[in-house]
Design an enzyme around this catalytic site. Structure first.
Site, PDB file in Angstrom:
ATOM      1  N   ARG A  96       0.836  -1.192   0.000  1.00 19.11           N
ATOM      2  CA  ARG A  96       0.000   0.000   0.000  1.00 19.11           C
ATOM      3  C   ARG A  96       0.879   1.255   0.000  1.00 19.11           C
ATOM      4  NH1 ARG A  96      -3.786  -1.484   5.039  1.00 19.11           N
ATOM      5  NH2 ARG A  96      -1.837  -2.498   5.682  1.00 19.11           N
TER       6      ARG A  96
ATOM      7  N   LYS B 281       1.266   1.962   7.225  1.00 25.14           N
ATOM      8  CA  LYS B 281       1.574   1.181   8.419  1.00 25.14           C
ATOM      9  C   LYS B 281       2.458   1.966   9.373  1.00 25.14           C
ATOM     10  CE  LYS B 281       0.385  -2.160   9.503  1.00 25.14           C
ATOM     11  NZ  LYS B 281      -0.836  -2.381  10.318  1.00 25.14           N
TER      12      LYS B 281
ATOM     13  N   TYR C 143      -1.351   4.708  10.482  1.00 29.01           N
ATOM     14  CA  TYR C 143      -1.750   3.771  11.523  1.00 29.01           C
ATOM     15  C   TYR C 143      -0.574   3.584  12.482  1.00 29.01           C
ATOM     16  CZ  TYR C 143      -5.869   2.327   8.820  1.00 29.01           C
ATOM     17  OH  TYR C 143      -7.063   2.305   8.149  1.00 29.01           O
TER      18      TYR C 143
ATOM     19  N   HIS D  64      -1.249   1.842  16.125  1.00 28.67           N
ATOM     20  CA  HIS D  64      -1.542   0.661  16.958  1.00 28.67           C
ATOM     21  C   HIS D  64      -0.507   0.528  18.079  1.00 28.67           C
ATOM     22  CE1 HIS D  64      -4.631  -0.572  14.124  1.00 28.67           C
ATOM     23  NE2 HIS D  64      -3.753  -0.504  13.142  1.00 28.67           N
TER      24      HIS D  64
ATOM     25  N   GLU E 199      -6.216   5.160  13.503  1.00 24.77           N
ATOM     26  CA  GLU E 199      -7.185   4.280  14.156  1.00 24.77           C
ATOM     27  C   GLU E 199      -7.906   4.898  15.339  1.00 24.77           C
ATOM     28  OE1 GLU E 199      -3.249   3.330  16.216  1.00 24.77           O
ATOM     29  OE2 GLU E 199      -3.925   3.740  14.161  1.00 24.77           O
TER      30      GLU E 199
ATOM     31  N   ASP F 108      -3.436  -6.550  15.230  1.00 25.33           N
ATOM     32  CA  ASP F 108      -2.809  -5.224  15.230  1.00 25.33           C
ATOM     33  C   ASP F 108      -2.778  -4.624  16.629  1.00 25.33           C
ATOM     34  OD1 ASP F 108      -1.844  -4.693  12.722  1.00 25.33           O
ATOM     35  OD2 ASP F 108      -3.717  -3.874  11.958  1.00 25.33           O
TER      36      ASP F 108
END
Length: 373
Positions: free
Chosen positions: A15, A75, A94, A96, A118, A270
């Site tokens: 991605r 990510k 993101y 996490h 998130e 995640d």
């Protein structure tokens, strides 16, 4: 603002933070965008497409991180990337963080303003930047689970939808949110026998209205989870506490009670996973076996369908990217409470309470930290 898009370097992650259409939006508003060489090439967004949209192509990630005022990724930054972050930079991706102590420590040390997709919210209390990837992961969980049930993968040799005269697979979905709904949608479409467990009666009612007698809805208790997991061919873990580590709802004892060759897809990995026997895997080696149960715990599931995932993610993130670029991070977060909820680390301080609690770290409210920007 100068916005930077590095290539993703996590295992089998294809991605990209911004697609050419998003770059064109930014450039049209007077911003500049630098994109690492071939950052989107693997999914059909080549350098020429970015150049046509107004971006500058640079050779290395080091140049992206050295020049950009805001880094837009997909990510969480890997260790080598975290070392390149600067105090005056904004990172939008993101994160996490709750189960990831090394990353949290590095982001604190960087001094950067780190906003996590998130934990950005909307007026309905939903998580609009997590939702697209949860939709993808929920749908993927069933096709991944179906593959895990094949004998060659260590599974029971069960076909999800069965055939005439042979029962379909028993699929148990724990959590009826975005992941659970999309997993249910796919499992029902494949003809499986589906049970969904959730602690919200409103969620169960909505699922019942949507799917009727094609599924069974069960109020989630530890006893119910124990009973239904034991009879499952496939378990999908789709539990989420925003920003926090996932609760361990599936115990080691429950795993050992499952049928040999059954499978679990832990979409919550995640955030640390909702199963005691789960640990993160990659697309290169997606599965492992514990007590004869196949575990699929890939931490970036949507990366397997990277083009679909990238476009879906950009559709959701671009309004927030434009706000941050147009107004700067401080003003953008002052004016948009939902974007402020995404602030996880700022100027060396954790600003997401659930992350601070999970890691026993000092916490300061995002409102207070805005004064430091």
């Amino acid at each position: 603002m100068l916005v930077g898009v590095p290539a993703e370097i996590k295992n089998h992650e294809y991605r990209v933070g911004l697609i050419p259409a998003a770059v064109k939006e930014l450039v049209g508003r007077g911003h500049s965008v630098i994109v690492e060489n071939n950052a989107g090439a693997a999914i059909g967004f080549d350098n020429d497409a970015y150049i046509a949209a107004g971006a500058e192509i640079v050779s290395t990630a080091e140049e992206v991180f050295a020049r950009a005022e805001m880094i837009v990724k997909v990510k969480e930054p890997q260790a080598i990337e975290r070392k390149m972050l600067r105090p005056e930079q904004t990172l939008f991706t993101y994160l996490h963080l709750a189960p990831d102590v090394p990353q949290t420590n590095d982001l604190i040390a960087s001094g950067a303003t780190c906003i996590a997709y998130e934990t950005v919210t909307d007026d309905a209390g939903r998580l609009p930047l997590l939702a697209p990837m949860s939709e993808v992961a929920g749908r993927m969980s069933i096709q991944a689970g179906a593959h895990c049930l094949e004998k060659a993968m260590g599974g029971r040799g069960v076909l999800m939808g069965g055939v005439p005269g042979v029962e379909p697979a028993n699929v148990v979905v724990i959590g009826g949110g975005v992941v659970g709904y999309n997993a249910t949608l796919m499992a029902v479409g494949m003809g499986a026998n589906v049970t969904v467990l959730d602690r919200s009666l409103d969620v169960l009612r909505r699922l019942d209205q949507q799917f009727g007698n094609r599924i069974k809805t069960v109020f989630s208790t530890s006893q119910a989870i124990e009973e239904y997991v034991a009879e499952a061919d496939l378990v999908v873990g789709g539990v989420l506490i925003p920003g926090a580590a996932a609760p361990k709802l599936i115990t080691r004892e429950m795993i050992s009670s499952m049928k040999p060759g059954a499978a679990i897809v832990d979409v919550a990995i995640d955030q640390g996973g909702c199963c005691e026997t789960s640990h993160a895997t990659t697309h290169a080696e997606p599965t492992y076996v514990v007590d004869d149960v196949v575990h699929y715990c890939v931490a970036n599931m949507p990366g397997a369908v990277a083009r679909t995932s990238t476009i879906a993610l950009n559709n959701a993130t671009i309004p927030f990217v434009l706000q941050l670029a147009d107004k700067g991070p401080r003003k953008a977060m002052e004016e948009n409470r939902h974007l402020l909820n995404g602030l996880n680390v700022c100027k060396g301080i954790v600003t997401c309470e659930s992350v601070a609690e999970a890691q026993n770290l000092d916490y300061q409210s995002p409102e207070d930290m805005l004064k430091e920007l």
